[in-house]
Motif scaffolding. Structure first.
Motif, short mmCIF file in Angstrom:
data_model
loop_
_atom_site.label_atom_id
_atom_site.label_comp_id
_atom_site.label_asym_id
_atom_site.label_seq_id
_atom_site.Cartn_x
_atom_site.Cartn_y
_atom_site.Cartn_z
N VAL A 206 35.38 35.09 23.71
CA VAL A 206 34.11 34.74 23.08
C VAL A 206 34.44 34.05 21.76
O VAL A 206 35.04 34.66 20.87
N ILE A 207 34.09 32.78 21.66
CA ILE A 207 34.52 31.92 20.56
C ILE A 207 33.32 31.55 19.69
O ILE A 207 32.26 31.19 20.21
N ALA A 208 33.49 31.64 18.38
CA ALA A 208 32.39 31.36 17.46
C ALA A 208 32.93 30.81 16.15
O ALA A 208 34.11 30.99 15.83
N PRO A 209 32.08 30.16 15.34
CA PRO A 209 32.53 29.67 14.04
C PRO A 209 32.73 30.80 13.04
O PRO A 209 32.14 31.88 13.18
N GLU A 210 33.54 30.56 12.05
CA GLU A 210 33.82 31.55 11.02
C GLU A 210 32.52 32.03 10.37
O GLU A 210 31.63 31.24 10.07
N GLY A 211 32.40 33.35 10.20
CA GLY A 211 31.21 33.94 9.59
C GLY A 211 30.06 34.16 10.55
O GLY A 211 28.98 34.62 10.16
N PHE A 212 30.30 33.89 11.83
CA PHE A 212 29.22 33.97 12.82
C PHE A 212 28.57 35.35 12.85
O PHE A 212 27.35 35.49 12.76
N GLU A 213 29.38 36.40 13.02
CA GLU A 213 28.80 37.73 13.22
C GLU A 213 28.01 38.18 12.01
O GLU A 213 26.92 38.75 12.14
N LYS A 214 28.53 37.93 10.82
CA LYS A 214 27.82 38.32 9.60
C LYS A 214 26.42 37.72 9.59
O LYS A 214 25.43 38.40 9.31
N HIS A 215 26.33 36.43 9.89
CA HIS A 215 25.03 35.76 9.82
C HIS A 215 24.15 36.08 11.02
O HIS A 215 22.92 36.20 10.87
N ALA A 216 24.74 36.21 12.20
CA ALA A 216 23.95 36.54 13.39
C ALA A 216 23.28 37.90 13.23
O ALA A 216 22.11 38.08 13.59
N VAL A 217 24.01 38.85 12.68
CA VAL A 217 23.48 40.20 12.51
C VAL A 217 22.50 40.26 11.34
O VAL A 217 21.38 40.75 11.47
N PRO A 265 32.37 38.10 18.87
CA PRO A 265 33.41 37.10 19.12
C PRO A 265 34.81 37.73 19.16
O PRO A 265 35.08 38.70 18.46
N THR A 266 35.67 37.15 19.97
CA THR A 266 37.08 37.55 20.00
C THR A 266 37.96 36.51 19.30
O THR A 266 39.12 36.78 19.01
N LEU A 267 37.40 35.32 19.04
CA LEU A 267 38.14 34.27 18.35
C LEU A 267 37.19 33.52 17.43
O LEU A 267 36.14 33.03 17.87
N GLU A 268 37.54 33.44 16.14
CA GLU A 268 36.75 32.68 15.18
C GLU A 268 37.46 31.37 14.85
O GLU A 268 38.67 31.35 14.59
N ILE A 269 36.70 30.28 14.86
CA ILE A 269 37.22 28.98 14.45
C ILE A 269 37.11 28.90 12.93
O ILE A 269 36.02 29.11 12.37
N THR A 270 38.20 28.59 12.26
CA THR A 270 38.23 28.67 10.79
C THR A 270 38.38 27.33 10.09
O THR A 270 38.24 27.27 8.87
N GLN A 271 38.68 26.26 10.85
CA GLN A 271 38.82 24.97 10.18
C GLN A 271 38.52 23.82 11.13
O GLN A 271 38.73 23.92 12.35
N THR A 272 38.03 22.73 10.56
CA THR A 272 37.79 21.52 11.33
C THR A 272 39.12 20.94 11.80
O THR A 272 40.11 20.93 11.06
N GLY A 273 39.14 20.49 13.04
CA GLY A 273 40.36 19.96 13.63
C GLY A 273 41.13 20.99 14.43
O GLY A 273 42.11 20.64 15.12
N GLU A 274 40.70 22.25 14.36
CA GLU A 274 41.37 23.31 15.12
C GLU A 274 41.17 23.06 16.61
O GLU A 274 40.06 22.79 17.07
N LYS A 275 42.27 23.13 17.37
CA LYS A 275 42.22 22.86 18.80
C LYS A 275 42.61 24.09 19.60
O LYS A 275 43.51 24.84 19.20
N HIS A 276 41.92 24.30 20.71
CA HIS A 276 42.27 25.38 21.63
C HIS A 276 42.14 24.86 23.05
O HIS A 276 41.19 24.14 23.38
N THR A 277 43.11 25.23 23.88
CA THR A 277 43.03 24.90 25.29
C THR A 277 42.51 26.12 26.03
O THR A 277 43.12 27.19 26.02
N ILE A 278 41.35 25.95 26.66
CA ILE A 278 40.66 27.04 27.32
C ILE A 278 40.57 26.72 28.80
O ILE A 278 39.93 25.74 29.20
N ASP A 279 41.25 27.50 29.61
CA ASP A 279 41.28 27.29 31.06
C ASP A 279 41.59 25.83 31.39
O ASP A 279 40.95 25.22 32.25
N GLY A 280 42.57 25.26 30.67
CA GLY A 280 43.01 23.91 30.95
C GLY A 280 42.24 22.81 30.24
O GLY A 280 42.61 21.64 30.34
#
Length: 660
Positions: A206-217, A265-280
């Motif tokens: 579960v991937i979300a931007p930094e600070g997501f949970e704080k603001h969502a809640v 979330p299990t993974l927070e994105i913390t910076q612009t340009g961050e790349k992740h390969t998800i299921d290819g």
């Protein structure tokens, strides 16, 4: 698709009668009853003017909204397990006709577009289910399964969307869920897509931007009761869809009324340009905090030349301030992040898609689409600041500011959701706050006190009502609504004032291009006529999942919000709080709750040892659970007295808005 309206002989005769016979005949056309009224000639004329402003022959947005459609059921009604209707497109079957007199034809057109629902191919390997909730859910095909983006607001709607995908594209496991931002219509349906157990087992990211949970809640809890009540006006959840009822809200048909859920979330994105390969699939993320949400992100899939713009581009003017209530958004930052997206990916993008409305294809179209969208937010921000520095007040600016003519005529920047007017007020609030510099407004009377004094000065309420009826006959609906609402605040039992206020608000609703403005006007008219709506079936099913994910800090902050200090102005004590997550010191000073983390006080009056569930029991005012879950050493009256002052805000979830 321009719709020419024909004014009937009856309408012409009515207009002639109003002109020749004066206001008394016109007043008779607006009897002070609890019934909904037809459009007046002034409303008909105002709506006709829209055809002269906009190019209804331009069908580009209809082509975008239908492009790539794979499947669409003939009818769409989604129910919860108890048989409650939580979402319906069937209710809007009446849209297959010209705009009626009771609807702004531009909003009617937007509603027709939002009534195009089903499963769509965005580009090879990317699909969307649109029109199954307020937002879209996106399915990106990986090597072995799905990457699901923004799984709608309600569990039931997400389940229905997934079923449509599986029926037409096959059944594959969900490998990841991406939350683009921290608003509930983008994560609330997650448990209709995956289970908490699958995530905890490591099978689904579960991937979300930094600070997501704080603001969502925090957004859904701290002011959640008030936001929920006001949202019922903004989204028109108490209205029936129809020519005199609810239409689209610019970013969808409205708010679903099902069960909301949450998975952290299990993974927070913390910076612009961050790349992740998800299921290819390689995805590059761009953080855009403080735009449409405090935590938000776009992303780029280079292998498909596809740019996801979250809710930063939506095919309508969005909100710098949302009518349900939320933190004011930064129009300048919003524009800058769109321009950053253009700089990073714009020259390569073949398609731009998003969490509301429909994609746009073709690089030239995309460049123009994103530039125009950025321009409207930058214009509102900059022009408002210019007027501020020229000495104009918030209300004056809201009545002055207007988009440049060319931007005003662009279909995807029209004011279907946000408006230039109330967005300019957001800019004023951001930079200047609520105070306009006039000291008369420093300590104003409450609305009820002001209304009662005004009525004293009027002397004769009936005479005021007669004048208001005359102004209604002249089409001065805003003024009539204001003055009659003042009478309602002075005397809620004044039936004539209530009904005339409702009639004026109704005409304003019929004229509104913004879906939320239409909804708010018509909901207010409904409650003036029939009383406050307290039917739980007209609302979503709550935020219990979000509530249970509060951190200890959030729980303590929320406890401070819920304590009515006026009930315990003499209560002062210190408590050590021992939790599995860490130790705290609570310092209650004259009923005000303060706390410090990672410390203890040797002289504390009491020590509480518990888990988060024990803290939640205090908020829920559940004395039985408190006794079972909280171990106390010391003065136990401290907790008893504190709990006595806790307010159960759900008791106030149907507070009055249009009357005292």
């Amino acid at each position: 698709m321009k719709r020419k309206k024909v004014i009937t002989l009856i309408t012409v005769a009515l207009a002639f009668t109003m002109t020749v016979c004066g206001s008394s005949t016109a007043i008779a056309a607006s009897e002070l009853t609890a019934e909904s009224k037809p459009a007046t000639q002034y409303t008909i004329d105002a709506n006709q003017e829209v055809y002269a402003l906009l190019d209804f022959e331009d069908t580009a947005e209809f082509e975008n909204a239908t492009k790539g459609q794979i499947a669409s059921p003939d009818t769409l009604d989604i129910y919860d397990e108890n048989g409650k209707l939580v979402w319906s497109q069937t209710a809007y079957a009446f849209l297959d006709q010209d705009a009626p007199d009771t609807a702004n034809p531009s909003l009617w057109r937007n509603t027709q577009l939002n009534h195009i629902y089903g499963l769509f191919e965005v580009t090879d390997g990317i699909y969307q289910v649109r029109g199954y909730d307020m937002s879209n859910v996106t399915f990106i095909k990986g090597d072995t399964g799905w990457i699901v983006v923004d799984p709608l607001m309600s569990v039931e709607c997400a389940q229905a969307a997934l079923a449509l995908v599986e029926e037409n594209l096959g059944t594959f496991p969900v490998k990841a869920v991406i939350y683009s931002h921290s608003h509930v219509d983008h994560f609330g349906g997650v448990k209709g897509i995956v289970s908490e157990e699958e995530v905890q087992a490591g099978n689904v990211q579960v991937i979300a931007p930094e600070g997501f949970e704080k603001h969502a809640v925090s957004e859904n809890i701290y002011a959640g009761t008030a936001m929920g009540r006001r949202a019922s006006y903004q989204y028109g959840t108490m209205l029936e869809g129809g020519e005199t009822g609810s239409l689209a809200i610019g970013i969808g048909m409205g708010q679903s009324k099902g069960k909301t859920s949450y998975i952290s979330p299990t993974l927070e994105i913390t910076q612009t340009g961050e790349k992740h390969t998800i299921d290819g699939v390689e995805i590059e993320f761009q953080l855009t905090p403080g735009t449409e949400a405090p935590a938000e992100m776009n992303f780029w899939i280079e292998s498909k030349n596809a740019l996801w713009m979250a809710e930063n581009c939506t095919g309508t003017l969005h909100n710098l301030y949302t009518l349900r209530g939320a933190q004011v958004r930064d129009g300048n930052a919003w524009a800058e992040y769109i321009m950053e997206s253009l700089a990073l990916y714009g020259d390569k993008a073949d398609v731009v898609f998003q969490s509301h409305n429909w994609p746009h294809w073709g690089n030239d179209t995309i460049q123009e689409y994103m530039t125009n969208t950025a321009a409207v937010y930058k214009f509102i921000n900059d022009q408002t600041l210019l007027y501020i520095n020229e000495g104009y007040t918030e209300t004056e600016i809201a009545n002055m500011i207007q988009l440049p003519e060319e931007l005003e005529k662009v279909w995807y920047t029209r004011q279907y959701y946000g408006t230039v007017s109330h967005n300019s007020k957001a800019v004023y609030e951001k930079y200047m706050g609520w105070y306009d510099g006039n000291p008369v407004h420093l300590a104003e009377l409450t609305p009820s006190d002001y209304a009662q004094k005004l009525v004293e000065y009027f002397g004769d309420t009936d005479a005021v009502l007669e004048k208001a009826k005359e102004d209604f006959a002249k089409g001065e609906y805003q003024w009539v609504a204001q003055i009659t609402n003042t009478l309602v605040f002075a005397d809620p039992e004044n039936t004539d004032a209530r009904y005339l206020c409702a009639d004026a608000l109704e005409q304003l609703g019929y004229q509104a291009e913004s879906g939320p403005w239409r909804s708010a006007y018509l909901c207010a008219a409904q409650e003036l006529r029939n009383g406050t709506n307290t039917d739980d079936a007209t609302r979503s099913s709550g935020n219990g999942d979000v509530f249970s994910h509060m951190t200890p800090d959030m729980i303590l902050d929320y406890l401070g919000i819920l304590v009515d200090t006026t009930k315990i102005p003499d209560l002062t004590f210190t408590a050590n709080l021992i939790l599995p997550e860490g130790n705290y010191v609570l310092r209650v000073k004259n009923g005000v709750l303060l706390y410090q983390k990672d410390t203890q006080d040797a002289d504390a009056d009491v020590t509480w040892t518990t888990k988060r569930a024990g803290l939640l029991s205090i908020i829920q005012k559940n004395a039985e659970n408190v006794a079972a879950l909280i171990q106390q050493e010391g003065d136990e009256t401290c907790l008893t007295r504190l709990m006595d002052a806790v307010t159960v805000t759900s008791d106030y979830k149907y507070f009055n808005i249009i009357e005292p």
